[in-house]
Design an enzyme around this catalytic site. Structure first.
Site, PDB file in Angstrom:
ATOM      1  N   ARG A 327       5.317 -11.724  -0.919  1.00  0.00           N
ATOM      2  CA  ARG A 327       4.187 -11.117  -0.176  1.00  0.00           C
ATOM      3  C   ARG A 327       3.012 -11.684  -1.461  1.00  0.00           C
ATOM      4  O   ARG A 327       2.503 -10.856  -2.050  1.00  0.00           O
ATOM      5  CB  ARG A 327       4.036  -9.869   0.100  1.00  0.00           C
ATOM      6  N   SER A 396       4.759  -7.051  12.287  1.00  0.00           N
ATOM      7  CA  SER A 396       4.103  -5.304  11.988  1.00  0.00           C
ATOM      8  C   SER A 396       3.758  -4.824  13.278  1.00  0.00           C
ATOM      9  O   SER A 396       3.046  -5.152  14.053  1.00  0.00           O
ATOM     10  CB  SER A 396       3.003  -5.309  11.155  1.00  0.00           C
ATOM     11  N   LYS A 425      -1.236  -1.158  -0.853  1.00  0.00           N
ATOM     12  CA  LYS A 425      -2.092  -1.652   0.297  1.00  0.00           C
ATOM     13  C   LYS A 425      -2.982  -0.367   0.902  1.00  0.00           C
ATOM     14  O   LYS A 425      -2.256   0.899   1.053  1.00  0.00           O
ATOM     15  CB  LYS A 425      -1.419  -2.271   1.383  1.00  0.00           C
TER      16      LYS A 425
END
Ligand SMILES: Cc1ncc(COP(=O)(O)OP(=O)(O)O)c(N)n1
Ligand SMILES: Cc1ncsc1CCOP(=O)(O)O
Ligand SMILES: [Mg+2]
Length: 494
Positions: A327, A396, A425
């Site tokens: 990521r 997601s 995040k």
């Protein structure tokens, strides 16, 4: 020697069972009717429902009725045979002819059932259309056409057979989704499809269908292919029945056009729904298998790892992590593809799956096992065109609606969260543990709960039904990623 249908034979045996159940030594006429109505989709039940009667209410009434003792079965058979010869020109009588012979067998019983709305004359009029029904105008029947031509009768026969086939196939699929996949959402989808079939069938000319049904003379009932009895697994059963459902719908759609365009349109829409379901069921079966062991999924960003990326991967894999996601949000494309190729190499060496976040193009180029997409990233359909049919696509989801959409879109797995505030995040909104609970109960697609999960709160996540988790900081900031992975792994169900 009488030629009866299997339905009649079952009714004769069933009447004895009803007599015993209701504590009667002799078999009475009502017991025959109860047995004949036992098959929800048999001709007698369908016939009564189509004249607007409630079969459960009739059953209840008959169970309370002290009806006359039934004559010998051969008497009933003779009457049914005579009726069938007169009205069908056929000595092979079916359950509707048998029902009429039972209703006619005793004057007191005939009077009783006539009062209840299903006297033999009324049924006979409907089945034969010899005379209009004057005394009891029937609103329900007014919507059904009278067979007006040989073409409609011929098409009606195909529709009758195809509709039954479609309904049966849908039932098999529903059982597969419910009992094999244990998947609430897919079960509901198939059920809705079955109901869609039932409402489409209401637009069919019911009398034509009933009149056209000739199971005993259908050459197809004895012509079986050798492969008909071969099913390697429940998934194979589901596959065969999906095909059967689509074929039946196509046949219904084509022959339904004989009765007008509207029916064809409804059936076409149902057929397209089966394609979506097929994708969800078939892809789900493959991804469930590929991800069967995957329960600890690690998202890695090179700059956030306290140690080298390759070391972190090897350690975490030793501790039981089985999926790694790269990521990276800030690397240039050239840096990203280089890093991705390295991670591909390390994950191959550790025998773990490798997913690229956000970028199907990079996933394809570095031969990753798949790509992960958020709600604002490319959609599954577009990503699939890039990564191909064999790549895993994860989506997601933050709500049940998004989860359901992801399943229908053909996602291979889903991320569910965020569960807790995260160090990786920031989020404004937390669907939290309640969403993890609801998602875990809704779908059997592999689902990874994520967002702020650590060894201190993992028990709460497991307690609401999560079987798999995805973490980032719990591994990337750990001094001992192997130990950190082991702790998480130990808290997950087997
Ligand atoms: C397994 C997994 N689940 C969820 C996410 C989050 O994806 P997305 O919403 O696209 O957010 P970004 O990670 O791209 O910021 C994920 N990456 N992996
Ligand atoms: C990318 C992402 N999307 C939802 S939570 C999350 C990050 C998970 O990382 P952590 O396990 O450190 O909270
Ligand atoms: Mg994303």
């Amino acid at each position: 020697m009488h030629h009866t249908s299997p339905g009649v034979e079952r009714a004769v045996a069933g009447a004895r069972v009803w007599a015993d159940r209701l504590g009667s030594e002799p078999v009475r006429l009502a017991h025959f009717v109860l047995a004949l109505l036992e098959e929800d989709e048999g001709r007698p039940a369908v016939l009564l429902e189509h004249i607007g009667l409630s079969v459960p209410q009739i059953r209840e009434r008959l169970e309370r009725t002290e009806s006359p003792v039934a004559p010998d079965t051969s008497v009933l058979f003779n009457a049914a045979r005579a009726w069938s010869i007169t009205f069908r020109h056929d000595p092979e009588f079916l359950t509707d002819a048998f029902l009429i012979s039972v209703l006619n067998a005793h004057p007191a019983f005939r009077a009783e059932v006539t009062t209840a709305g299903f006297g033999p004359e009324r049924l006979e009029r409907i089945l034969t259309k010899t005379a209009p029904e004057v005394q009891e105008p029937d609103v329900q029947l007014a919507v059904f056409e009278v067979p007006s031509s040989t073409a409609e009768m011929d098409a009606g026969r195909v529709l009758d057979a195809s509709f039954n086939r479609a309904r049966e196939a849908a039932r098999v699929l529903e059982d597969y989704c419910r009992f094999v996949l244990d998947d609430r959402f897919l079960t509901q989808q198939v059920k809705e499809l079955r109901h869609g079939l039932a409402s489409a069938s209401q637009k069919l000319p019911q009398r034509t269908l009933l009149a056209a049904r000739e199971t005993l003379r259908d050459v197809g009932t004895t012509a079986t292919a050798g492969s008909e009895y071969e099913r390697a697994s429940p998934a194979h059963v589901a596959f065969v029945n999906l095909k059967r459902l689509q074929e039946s719908l196509r046949s219904l759609e084509e022959f339904g056009k004989v009765f007008g365009p509207e029916l064809g349109r409804d059936l076409e829409a149902l057929r397209y729904r089966t394609y979506t379901l097929e994708r969800a069921i078939s892809l789900g079966a493959v991804s469930r298998e590929r991800l069967a062991a995957a329960n600890l999924y690690v998202l890695l960003t090179r700059s956030q790892c306290v140690s080298a990326l390759d070391w972190t991967i090897r350690e975490a894999a030793r501790g039981g992590a089985n999926v790694f996601q790269l990521r990276e949000k800030t690397l240039s494309d050239r840096e990203l593809i280089e890093c991705a190729r390295n991670v591909r190499q390390w994950t191959r060496e550790t025998g773990t799956l490798f997913i690229i976040n956000d970028r199907p193009d990079i996933a394809k180029l570095c031969e990753a096992d798949g790509v992960h997409l958020g709600q604002d990233d490319l959609c599954v359909k577009d990503a699939r065109r890039i990564v191909g049919p064999d790549a895993l696509i994860g989506v997601s989801t933050h709500s049940i609606e998004q989860l359901r959409q992801a399943v229908l879109d053909g996602a291979d797995y889903i991320g569910i969260g965020p569960t807790f505030p995260s160090r990786t995040k920031t989020f404004d909104h937390f669907p939290g543990l309640e969403f993890v609970r609801a998602a875990s109960a809704e779908s059997s697609l592999p689902a990874f709960a994520l967002g702020g999960i650590s060894s201190t709160n993992i028990a709460e996540v497991v307690a609401v039904g999560a079987k798999r988790i995805a973490v980032s900081s719990a591994i990337s900031t750990a001094d001992e990623p192997e130990q950190a992975a082991r702790l998480l792994k130990a808290a997950l169900p087997d």
